[in-house]
Structure formats: C-alpha cells, structure tokens
Design an enzyme around this catalytic site. Structure first.
Site, PDB file in Angstrom:
ATOM      1  N   GLU A 231       0.805  -1.206   0.000  1.00 57.52           N
ATOM      2  CA  GLU A 231       0.000   0.000   0.000  1.00 57.52           C
ATOM      3  C   GLU A 231       0.844   1.265   0.000  1.00 57.52           C
ATOM      4  O   GLU A 231       0.562   2.210  -0.726  1.00 57.52           O
ATOM      5  CB  GLU A 231      -0.935  -0.006   1.218  1.00 57.52           C
ATOM      6  CG  GLU A 231      -2.212   0.743   0.895  1.00 57.52           C
ATOM      7  CD  GLU A 231      -2.874   1.310   2.117  1.00 57.52           C
ATOM      8  OE1 GLU A 231      -2.444   0.971   3.233  1.00 57.52           O
ATOM      9  OE2 GLU A 231      -3.812   2.094   1.947  1.00 57.52           O
ATOM     10  N   ASP A 232       1.868   1.282   0.832  1.00 58.06           N
ATOM     11  CA  ASP A 232       2.569   2.551   1.055  1.00 58.06           C
ATOM     12  C   ASP A 232       3.838   2.746   0.234  1.00 58.06           C
ATOM     13  O   ASP A 232       4.343   3.849   0.140  1.00 58.06           O
ATOM     14  CB  ASP A 232       2.942   2.688   2.546  1.00 58.06           C
ATOM     15  CG  ASP A 232       1.706   2.643   3.431  1.00 58.06           C
ATOM     16  OD1 ASP A 232       0.606   2.882   2.886  1.00 58.06           O
ATOM     17  OD2 ASP A 232       1.841   2.362   4.628  1.00 58.06           O
TER      18      ASP A 232
END
Ligand code: MN
Length: 730
Positions: A81-82
């Site tokens: 996600e990051d």
C-alpha cells in the site's frame, strides 16, 4: 497507557526461542531489511520512523508464536500500500505465501477505506467480508496485531479519526478477536476503545480500580496464602495469580446489568492454574469445603467449553471477612487458550508442515463460529445442510456488490442478480422480475462482478419458478426456491384431495337421495361436530385419504338405514298396504306382521334367516349367520321367519366386495359381466393398494335370490385376477 517500544533485537529474541531453521531465519531477516529499505523516509503521525510500526506488529505476532511466514508478512504488511511494491515483487523477493498474505491484508484495508463513509456501515456485514477475504488465519492474526498497535498509538490522530477508528475496532475487530478466543488482544482493544469513546467513564473506572484494588490488596494476599496452605499438603500442583477485571468489561457490566461498583463481585479474581482436569475439580471441592460458594455463580466451562474454546471452572466464594471473590480454576493448557485462543492452538511448531486449508477447516470445527451465524439468523433450521451451505456461501465469497444504498452484499463467483436479491431478503428474491446493474437493465441470470451496484425490480406477486434453480448459484437461494416449490406442490396436492373427497361424498349422498346443498348443510351443522373437525376441507381430506368413510358419515347421521329400508319398504308395500302377500318375508304362522330386511347383512331370498323384534319398527330380518344376531343377548326377541314363496319379483340390494390383483380395465370387465348377467348395479367403488398391488372393489347390486347371487359370485371369481368375492356384513 504507556508502551515500551521494541527494537528489532527484541523481536529476534522472541522468535529465535522457537524458530531455528536457517532458511526460516534468513527469510525473516530479509523481510525486515526489505521493509526497512522500502519504508525509508516515511514517518508516522507520532513522528517516529514508519518501520517502528512494522517492528511492533511483528513483535505482537511473535508473542503469539507466529511462524516464519507470518512474521515476514507482518514486517511487510504495509509495503504494497505505502511503498509502491506489487504482489509480483513480493513473490519474486520472498514467496507466494508471503505475497498472498500481504496482498489479502492490503485488500481488506482498501475495502474498509472504501466503505468507511457509508451511512449503511453494518458491522456484521463488515465482519463477514473480513472473514471472507481472510481465508487464512495468519491474515486475521496480523490484521488484529496491526489494529492493536494502531490503537495503542491513536493519541496522535485527529479527534474524528480517534472516534471512527475506535468505533470500527469495537464493532468489527474486537468481536473477531473474541470469536477467535484471542482474549488478551480483545481485552486491550476494548479498553482502548472505551478510553477514546467514553473518556469520562474510562477515567472513573480507572480511578475506582486504583483505590479499590489497593484497598483490597492485603485481604486478597491473605486469601491467596490461605488457599495455598490448604492445597500444599494435598500435593496437587498449583499456581495462584490475582487478576483484575478489565475496564471495558466493568463498564459493560455497569451499563448492561445496571450494577454499581459495589455490586460487581469479580473485580478481582484469583486464578488457580493446575495440571489436569481432575485436579481442577479436586481444587474446587477443597475450596467449597472451606468457603461457602455464592449460590448460582458456579460455572463449569471445563465440561461445557465456550464456543471460542475457553475452558475453566468459575466459582464465587465468601471470604471470612465476608468479602466476595471470584475464583477461576483451570489447567496450564486451558490458561494459554483462554488468553490467546486460536493463536495458542495454531502456534508455530517447527518441522510440521503448514497447510492453510486444513488449518482453516480445523478452526471452523473448533470454534463453531458458524453455529453462531446460525444462531444469529432467525431461521430455526439446525440441519447440517443449512450449516454446510452457509459455510460454503461465506467462504467462497469472492465478489462484493452493493445495493443502491451502498450496503455490501458478498456473493460467490458466478453469482447472479437473483442470488443478490435473495441475499438482500427472501421477499425481494421471491418477487424479483428484473435487475439493473450499474443502471443498465440485465436479465436475472446475468453474472455479477465485484463493485457492481445492483438494483432489483420487484412485482407484488411471488414469481418463483423451477427455472430459477438454474439461475442461482448460492445454496441459500437454492434452498429457499426448493422450499417454495415444494410448498406450492403440497398446496396443489391438498387442493386436489379436497376436491376428490368432496366429489366422492356428493356421490354417496346423492345415492341416498340427498342433494349437494343439503349435504353441505349437514356437514356444517352436524358432521364436523361428530368427527371433531374444524373445517369441511379437513373432512374432505380425511375422506380422500379414507380415514373417514362416506358410509360411516351416513351411519352416524342415521341416514343410510332409513333411506335404504324406506325405499325398500315403499317399493314392496306401498301399493297394497293391507295385503302382505307381496311381502318377501313372513313370520311363521302370523302372516300379517310387517317384516323388513336388515341392511346390516342384507339377506337375499334363499338365505337362512331369522327375525328380530325391534322396538317400534316391526320385525327386522337378518341372515342367521349375521354377527349382529349372534351378538344379541336377548334371545326372546328372535323369531322364526321364512321367505314368502308367493313373492317372486322382489329384488334386494346386496353389497359385495371383490378382491383382485391390480390390473388395467378390471373395473370395466366387472361392469361388462354384470350387464351381461342383467344384474343392476347402483354403486361401484374401486380402490387400489399401492403397496400390495391389489385392488378392492365394493359394489351394491340388485339380486333376486340366493341362487342368482351364487351365479354372480361364480362368474366374478372367474374374471382374471379376482381371488375373492364376499358379501358384506356391517
Ligand atoms: Mn499497519
């Protein structure tokens, strides 16, 4: 609440205690270094480097003794996600397992972001999606550890976020932890939620605990010592710890049971850990012999574990200083499971092969969480089939669609708008006539995709038909449709039988000169009462199933005898009232007494007969072998009678039963024979017995004398399949 931060060395110290394989250690180390590199330059709201979060989550996973794959996935859980990492990257760098777990975690996060702003946020639906997506217990455990660390560091979020995340945690994550028996995590999550959602209550409870527990510390220690002194000579192994009830569960008790601080007995409990189940009961016995237990407070979760596997004996005793205290007694193993539930059960064991599918099955068996789902649904079907289909529907859920109001409906792959309709509500399914998917009209058999917004068009009337079974894929929808069709079929059969029963009754009544109208009147006024029935439909059903015979109804109404005899007498005596020469039976020596033939055995001229002097109705003529005559005790009422040789043209009705093997056109052959013999037949009824492949034909024929009857009988017995011909005696 302050938390000591952990370092990568702390994590290593934990997992090296139970993981020794070099490749496994390498995998864990590599995952940490990879996450460190990818999160480089990222910071949390607290200002700390992002990697601290990954380390904490991994630390929590190690406390639960997660395996190498789980620890690696914990370090990597936020990388997709990051950090712009893809699932493919993780497969290449690590392995499929690690990549799949991290990918699942990312999916769950995306979904909860997406639905977060819905008005229709339904916690139960959310939990189901979560469980449906996390088909691997390792995903659930990492997700719960992730949430726990986020809750521990919630202070750094905005006030709105504090409330929203706490609410979601309380409604979605704490119940999942509870269902999995992860009690330590559940307890801490709930306490943190209380702190942010009800800060005043939380402070008050903390305050109370600080004073109350301190105040009671001394007396609890005394009690601990007294129990230890009592147990030591018995040589039963034991260990005693005092445990303080968690703020959230105190808060819940205060709210739900309207208790005050003073009336909560189990704020402090003593926990006695021993070795075997038997030891538990031995210790319980010893304690109860020394202290009086509070009535109604003993609970045996050893014999009957809680659905989340929790086992323990609970009792509440009154101490000598009349303070009240709860005591929990359990084995070491029960204690570990009580604290960490599923995680305790599936603790990493080196050298044993890891099989997520098998593990998932075991979890389902052990936790009975589907019986919880069943209990939650209102239907009271406890069948295995229902459980199985529910289980299948939940675990094969692969697509997620939305109602126009944004409610999530989880469905298996290949599901159609019709499945969707039934999932929304049985009534919606029953009345579905069409569907709009993303504002486009589609047939009910259209295949749905994740993200589709589905609107079901309904009409007032149920629309279910057999073809729908080919359209739906969910077992729950199939079950509803099948049940509906079966009921419809049963209704049809019932209607049909009511009509059949009514028709046969109309026929019999007509034979006895009673109209349909009069029959209905009689039914409503008398028959229903006689047979203790509610409605005429009930009566017709019983007639159709032959539990009540039309002839019996006539008998009970006193109609059949009268009408048969009346017509018989009329036929034979009406024209010459004072002339008895045309009477078929004469009393020996006194020819002027009225004699009538009894319908019970319907004597035929030529039969051996006897007269019975009835009260007020003259002389009834019976066959000599009629059971009603032999049963008669008052032999003085019997009188000698004889057939009147002068009366030649009389015909008498005789009821005959023919028994035969069931075959086609049997009835036609019988009727043909009767017409050849010129024997009038005013009633014939056939019944086939499916189990024995036989049929019984009951008929009423008009016979002149016994010789003619014998001819008829001999001819009937010669018809193929007929094996018995009998006159009926009632
Ligand atoms: Mn995270």
């Amino acid at each position: 609440m302050a938390y000591i931060e952990h370092t990568i060395e702390d994590v290593e110290n934990l997992y090296t205690q139970y993981i020794h394989n070099k490749d496994d250690l390498k995998l864990i180390r590599h995952s940490f270094e990879y996450a460190l590199e990818k999160h480089e330059g990222q910071f949390r709201k607290s200002g700390q480097p992002y990697i601290i979060h990954a380390i904490e989550v991994a630390y929590l996973v190690c406390q639960l003794q997660g395996g190498p794959t789980t620890i690696a996935a914990a370090f990597l859980h936020d990388t997709i996600e990051d950090c712009g990492v893809t699932q493919q990257d993780l497969i290449k760098e690590f392995n499929e397992d690690v990549a799949e777990i991290v990918f699942s975690l990312t999916k769950i996060k995306a979904l909860s972001h997406q639905r977060r702003h819905d008005k229709d946020f339904v916690a139960e639906g959310h939990r189901k999606i979560f469980l449906g997506m996390a088909k691997d217990i390792r995903v659930i455990i990492i997700k719960l550890c992730d949430r726990l660390h986020n809750m521990r560091t919630l202070d750094f979020q905005t006030p709105e976020k504090k409330i929203r995340i706490s609410r979601e945690t309380l409604e979605v994550y704490a119940p999942i932890a509870d269902r999995l028996g992860l009690n330590e995590i559940k307890g801490e999550l709930q306490d943190l939620c209380l702190k942010y959602l009800e800060p005043n209550d939380y402070l008050e409870i903390q305050e109370f605990l600080n004073t109350k527990v301190r105040y009671r510390e001394e007396s609890i220690q005394k009690l601990e010592k007294k129990i230890a002194d009592m147990l030591l000579p018995t040589k039963i192994p034991f260990e005693i710890k005092a445990r303080v009830k968690r703020p959230y569960s105190i808060w819940k008790k205060l709210k739900e049971k309207q208790l005050t601080f003073e009336t909560i007995y189990d704020i402090v409990a003593l926990r006695i850990i021993t070795q075997t189940e038997l030891n538990c009961y031995e210790i319980l016995g010893l304690i109860h012999s020394e202290y009086s237990p509070l009535p109604g407070r003993f609970k045996d979760y050893v014999a009957v574990p809680k659905p989340n596997m929790y086992q323990s004996l609970h009792t509440t005793i009154i101490d000598r200083d009349s303070s009240i205290i709860e005591i929990q007694i359990r084995t070491k193993e029960m204690d570990i499971i009580a604290e960490n539930g599923v995680a305790a059960h599936w603790r990493y064991k080196e050298n044993s092969k890891y099989d997520p599918k098998k593990e998932q099955l075991e979890i389902m068996e052990k936790l009975h969480w589907f019986s919880d789902f069943v209990a939650m649904s209102n239907e009271n079907e406890d069948s295995r089939e229902y459980m199985d289909s529910l289980q299948k529907d939940i675990f094969e859920a692969n697509i997620y669609c939305f109602t126009p109001h944004g409610k999530v409906i989880d469905l298996p792959n290949g599901a159609t708008p019709l499945d969707f309709a039934f999932k929304v509500h049985t009534k919606v399914g029953e009345r579905a006539i069409g569907a709009m998917v993303n504002n486009q009209l589609v047939p009910l058999g259209h295949k749905l995709k994740t993200g589709d917004v589905v609107e079901i068009k309904t009409s007032q009337n149920a629309n279910i038909n057999r073809g729908w079974l080919n359209i739906v894929t969910t077992n729950s929808a199939k079950n509803i449709i099948k049940k509906y069709l079966a009921k419809q079929n049963a209704d049809f059969i019932r209607e049909n039988n009511i009509q059949k029963g009514r028709d046969s009754l109309i026929e019999v009544f007509k034979d006895n000169g009673i109209t349909e109208q009069k029959m209905d009147q009689l039914i409503n006024q008398e028959v229903l009462k006689i047979f203790n029935l509610e409605t005429s439909d009930d009566l017709f059903l019983q007639i159709a199933s032959r539990t009540i015979l039309p002839s019996v109804i006539l008998d009970k109404l006193g109609l059949r005898q009268e009408s048969t005899i009346d017509s018989f007498i009329k036929k034979n005596t009406s024209s010459k009232k004072s002339n008895f020469s045309n009477q078929s039976v004469l009393v020996k020596g006194t020819p002027n007494i009225l004699c009538t033939l009894s319908p019970c055995c319907s004597p035929i001229p030529g039969d051996n007969i006897v007269g019975y002097v009835s009260q007020g109705k003259g002389i009834k003529v019976h066959r000599k072998d009629c059971p009603n005559v032999s049963r008669e005790k008052d032999k003085n009422r019997l009188i000698d009678v004889e057939w009147n040789p002068a009366c030649k043209e009389t015909m008498v009705p005789v009821q005959v039963v023919v028994r035969a093997s069931d075959r086609d056109s049997l009835l036609v052959d019988i009727l043909n024979l009767l017409s050849q013999l010129k024997i009038p037949c005013n009633k014939i009824m056939a019944k086939s017995h499916r189990t024995t492949f036989t049929s019984t034909i009951t008929m009423t024929i008009q016979i002149k004398n016994i010789a003619e009857y014998r001819d008829v009988r001999d001819s009937l017995i010669n018809i193929g399949g007929v094996y018995q011909v009998e006159r009926v005696t009632h």
